[in-house]
Design an enzyme around this catalytic site. Structure first.
Site, PDB file in Angstrom:
ATOM      1  N   HIS A  44       0.819  -1.209   0.000  1.00 34.94           N
ATOM      2  CA  HIS A  44       0.000   0.000   0.000  1.00 34.94           C
ATOM      3  C   HIS A  44       0.856   1.264   0.000  1.00 34.94           C
ATOM      4  O   HIS A  44       0.496   2.267  -0.619  1.00 34.94           O
ATOM      5  CB  HIS A  44      -0.914  -0.015   1.230  1.00 34.94           C
ATOM      6  CG  HIS A  44      -1.963   1.049   1.214  1.00 34.94           C
ATOM      7  ND1 HIS A  44      -3.112   0.952   0.455  1.00 34.94           N
ATOM      8  CD2 HIS A  44      -2.048   2.237   1.869  1.00 34.94           C
ATOM      9  CE1 HIS A  44      -3.853   2.032   0.640  1.00 34.94           C
ATOM     10  NE2 HIS A  44      -3.233   2.827   1.494  1.00 34.94           N
ATOM     11  N   HIS A  90     -10.391   2.528  -0.310  1.00 33.60           N
ATOM     12  CA  HIS A  90     -10.540   2.133   1.089  1.00 33.60           C
ATOM     13  C   HIS A  90     -11.352   0.845   1.112  1.00 33.60           C
ATOM     14  O   HIS A  90     -12.356   0.729   1.821  1.00 33.60           O
ATOM     15  CB  HIS A  90     -11.189   3.249   1.907  1.00 33.60           C
ATOM     16  CG  HIS A  90     -10.438   3.570   3.158  1.00 33.60           C
ATOM     17  ND1 HIS A  90     -11.032   3.773   4.381  1.00 33.60           N
ATOM     18  CD2 HIS A  90      -9.095   3.704   3.390  1.00 33.60           C
ATOM     19  CE1 HIS A  90     -10.112   4.032   5.289  1.00 33.60           C
ATOM     20  NE2 HIS A  90      -8.924   3.991   4.709  1.00 33.60           N
TER      21      HIS A  90
END
Length: 726
Positions: A44, A90
């Site tokens: 990420h 998300h």
């Protein structure tokens, strides 16, 4: 504490990566340092599997002020005005805890924008859920939509556009992508690069808690049957505090107090401090005793890895501390000097007068792993799709099936939960091809839209990547905007799977080719890998968010028919490509074959001519033809207006279903008043643009000669029934 293999694995690191850490440090890391590596080296934050491929994307252009590498991208729209925008995922938090996951996704992307000195003026989203029959879908849908609306509405930024889709590929891993757009002065853009020695490193915003610890690591791993246990890694948002933080930051940005500023997003205090120091080739020492904590006895490990929301890290010019403190205290926010810059090139962490962690910045950032993972090209076998019942399908029945489906029904149940008019500059809200926002107190505005097409990308990633960019381009054109730049959110399964990595590489190639040809650069974005559960990966789902300039918002178009007896022209050639079509999926549950071909020459030529016609005020409405084909696009133009259409039966028609439901690219429907028809046709002929006169607008009924005739009110009811019954 002794670092065991189990602890290493729990931190999301491979044993081989841990050995590299030992070699670079020339010692074993302690637990705090291991946690910092796990944050900075995960997928990420480090983009370790995607970095070499992302470099292929075109990121420069005449209007680009800042491309990828900062909190958000920045483009020039003239008059010293700049648009700042980015989209991020998300996904994992939203699946585990849908309301807070979606809400904090909105909060995080807003901070990325106002960190750059921009006041947010619009929010968008792309949300994907599993099959409507899956037991979790309804709860996830309700939670995510409520979370997006709750955060955006409370902070006072309009949510103006987006997409909501359903497909069983997302049954165990939904997608929640949030995009924010902000307005700044070109002369007052703020960056995250640290500069100068012995400068104050300031913590501002909310206090630090234990929520969100290992959030970035969770986003870099697949789910399994124990995914519910990861709820503690989901952050909790407070939009009212974010509003205070926004106003305090923008007030401080009015002068020259700030050297650098960075949102504490994924990996919290760790990533913000490391990224600022890395960009400035400096060191940073943090005094962790000074970090404002809302829970007792928090450890350095928890402070550095917490992803508590509504926090920023700022590096200030000398002597500006008290001035800045007064501003943040006025807005009832914490303001604490927690460190200083230095020339050590290390991240040094002190707690209770002891150094508890010390890592060279270069190891955490520049020397993070970069993988050239193995990938294989998609093998395409051409198969003819034969459906015995095809000849028996009635045009009207097929259209009703599509318009009443979850993916093509009216989405007002979703959009009504979003405040689209707050700030009073929304010229055109969701429901058309793109939303339009006025630049406050000016005639000009911007158009914004998001698009994705997972089925196309799954069947042929290269073409799918091109198609999404082109559809985004067409949506901006259709409202009268000049497309300027895009942001992307690349949602894929595990990069350790050769097939998945191949999908990623080929989608990137398709996006690259389309962006280069259309002069539509990529200025920001996000990669989200490991979207899957128990090694069942989602379809490749790149999401494209586009921004275009509207010189005069009074000349904005939407796709609703405007009057009776206008001529309806179809720009672009129809070949009747029905493979991978919405028609086959909704009527026969078939998702096979190639996506439609993308001819970039046609896309550019057809788009530019439509934009020219709009600028000359020669057309009344416009709509691109995409999912569902010609008949669905015409239906949408009728449903949103008071007028229907009478569509002529095409000459030399071999297959009416392929003609009306084929998803050939590069096409637009335009409505032309009879007084402008001659001039429009002259322009099209002079530029050798293919077009067809396919019908005219009429009152009350939507009609195809000899095939279907539905009242406009009935068409509206058909299109609105799914959400009402779900």
């Amino acid at each position: 504490m002794k670092i065991t293999n189990q602890i290493i694995e729990k931190h999301g690191l491979k044993l081989e990566e841990y050995k590299v850490i030992q070699k670079l440090l020339k010692r074993d890391p302690n637990l705090l340092e291991l946690g910092i590596f796990s944050a900075m080296w995960n997928e990420h934050c480090s983009y370790k599997s995607s970095r070499i491929h992302l470099k292929k994307l075109p990121t420069k252009g005449k209007k680009v002020i800042q491309g990828p590498g900062e909190n958000a991208g920045v483009i020039d729209i003239g008059d010293n005005d700049a648009i700042v925008f980015k989209i991020e995922s998300h996904n994992h938090p939203s699946y585990i805890e849908p309301y807070q996951g979606a809400a904090t996704g909105v909060g995080g992307i807003l901070r990325d924008v106002f960190t750059m000195g921009a006041r947010p003026i619009a929010l968008l989203n792309s949300i994907h859920f599993g099959s409507t029959s899956h037991p979790k879908t309804k709860n996830l849908l309700n939670g995510v939509v409520s979370g997006i609306g709750g955060y955006g509405n409370c902070i006072g930024v309009p949510t103006v556009a987006g997409e909501t889709k359903f497909n069983e590929t997302y049954n165990e891993n939904i997608l929640v992508n949030a995009m924010a757009v902000g307005l700044a002065k070109k002369s007052k853009i703020f960056y995250s690069k640290a500069k100068g020695l012995n400068k104050s490193v300031v913590y501002v915003g909310s206090k630090t808690g234990r929520d969100g610890i290992h959030g970035a690591s969770m986003a870099s791993a697949e789910f399994d049957e124990n995914s519910e246990e990861k709820k503690p890694t989901v952050q909790v948002g407070d939009p009212f505090t974010e509003k205070l933080l926004l106003e305090a930051c923008l007030e401080l940005m009015k002068d020259d107090s700030i050297i650098a500023i960075q949102d504490m997003g994924a990996a919290g205090l760790t990533s913000s401090s490391v990224e600022m120091a890395s960009k400035g080739s400096l060191g940073i020492q943090l005094e962790l005793d000074e970090v404002p904590c809302r829970e007792d006895n928090m450890t350095p490990y928890e402070m550095m890895l917490s992803e508590s929301q509504e926090r920023m890290l700022i590096i200030l010019e000398d002597g500006k501390e008290e001035y800045a403190r007064e501003i943040f205290q006025k807005w009832d926010l914490d303001f604490v000097v927690i460190g200083k810059t230095n020339n050590s090139n290390n991240l040094t962490l002190k707690f209770k007068n002891k150094i508890v962690g010390q890592i060279p910045i270069e190891i955490l950032a520049a020397k993070a792993p970069v993988y050239d993972r193995k990938w294989i090209k998609k093998k395409i076998e051409r198969k003819e799709i034969k459906i015995k019942q095809l000849k028996k399908v009635k045009l009207e029945d097929a259209l009703i099936k599509i318009l009443s489906s979850a993916n093509h029904s009216n989405k007002s149940w979703v959009t009504n939960q979003y405040d689209q008019m707050v700030m009073c500059d929304t010229v055109q809200k969701s429901g058309s091809d793109a939303a339009v926002i006025r630049i406050h107190n000016k005639d000009k505005g911007i158009a914004v839209t998001v698009d994705s097409s997972a089925n196309y990308c799954k069947s042929f990633p290269l073409t799918g990547g091109k198609q999404i960019v082109c559809e985004n381009w067409r949506n901006l054109i259709s409202v009268g905007a000049n497309p300027l730049a895009i942001t992307n959110c690349l949602n894929f399964g595990s990069p350790e799977n050769k097939e998945i990595m191949g999908e990623f590489v080929e989608c990137i190639q398709g996006i690259k080719e389309a962006c280069e040809f259309l002069d539509f650069p990529v200025v920001s974005g996000n990669v989200s890998f490991y979207n899957g559960t128990n090694q069942k990966n989602i379809f490749p789902t790149p999401v494209i968010g586009g921004v275009g300039l509207v010189p005069d918002v009074s000349k904005t178009l939407n796709h609703n028919f405007k009057k009776e007896n206008s001529t309806i022209l179809l720009i672009g050639k129809t070949y009747g490509h029905i493979e991978q079509s919405c028609f086959l999926r909704e009527n026969f549950s078939i998702s096979e074959g190639y996506p439609p071909e993308v001819n970039l020459n046609n896309e550019k030529n057809n788009g530019e001519i439509v934009l020219r016609l709009i600028r000359k005020n020669l057309i009344s409405s416009a709509h691109d033809v995409s999912s569902g084909g010609l008949l669905v696009a015409l239906s949408e133009m009728s449903i949103g207006s008071k007028f229907g259409a009478k569509i002529f039966k095409p000459k030399n028609l071999t297959n009416k279903l392929e003609y009306f439901f084929g998803e050939d690219q590069g096409r637009y429907i335009i409505e032309v008043d009879k007084s402008n028809l001659k001039q429009v046709i002259e322009i099209l002929n002079n530029d050798k643009i293919y077009y067809e006169n396919i019908g005219k607008t009429q009152n009350k009924y939507f009609e195809v000669e000899g095939e279907l005739n539905i009242g406009i009110n009935d068409l509206f009811k058909i299109n609105n029934q799914w959400y009402n019954n779900y």
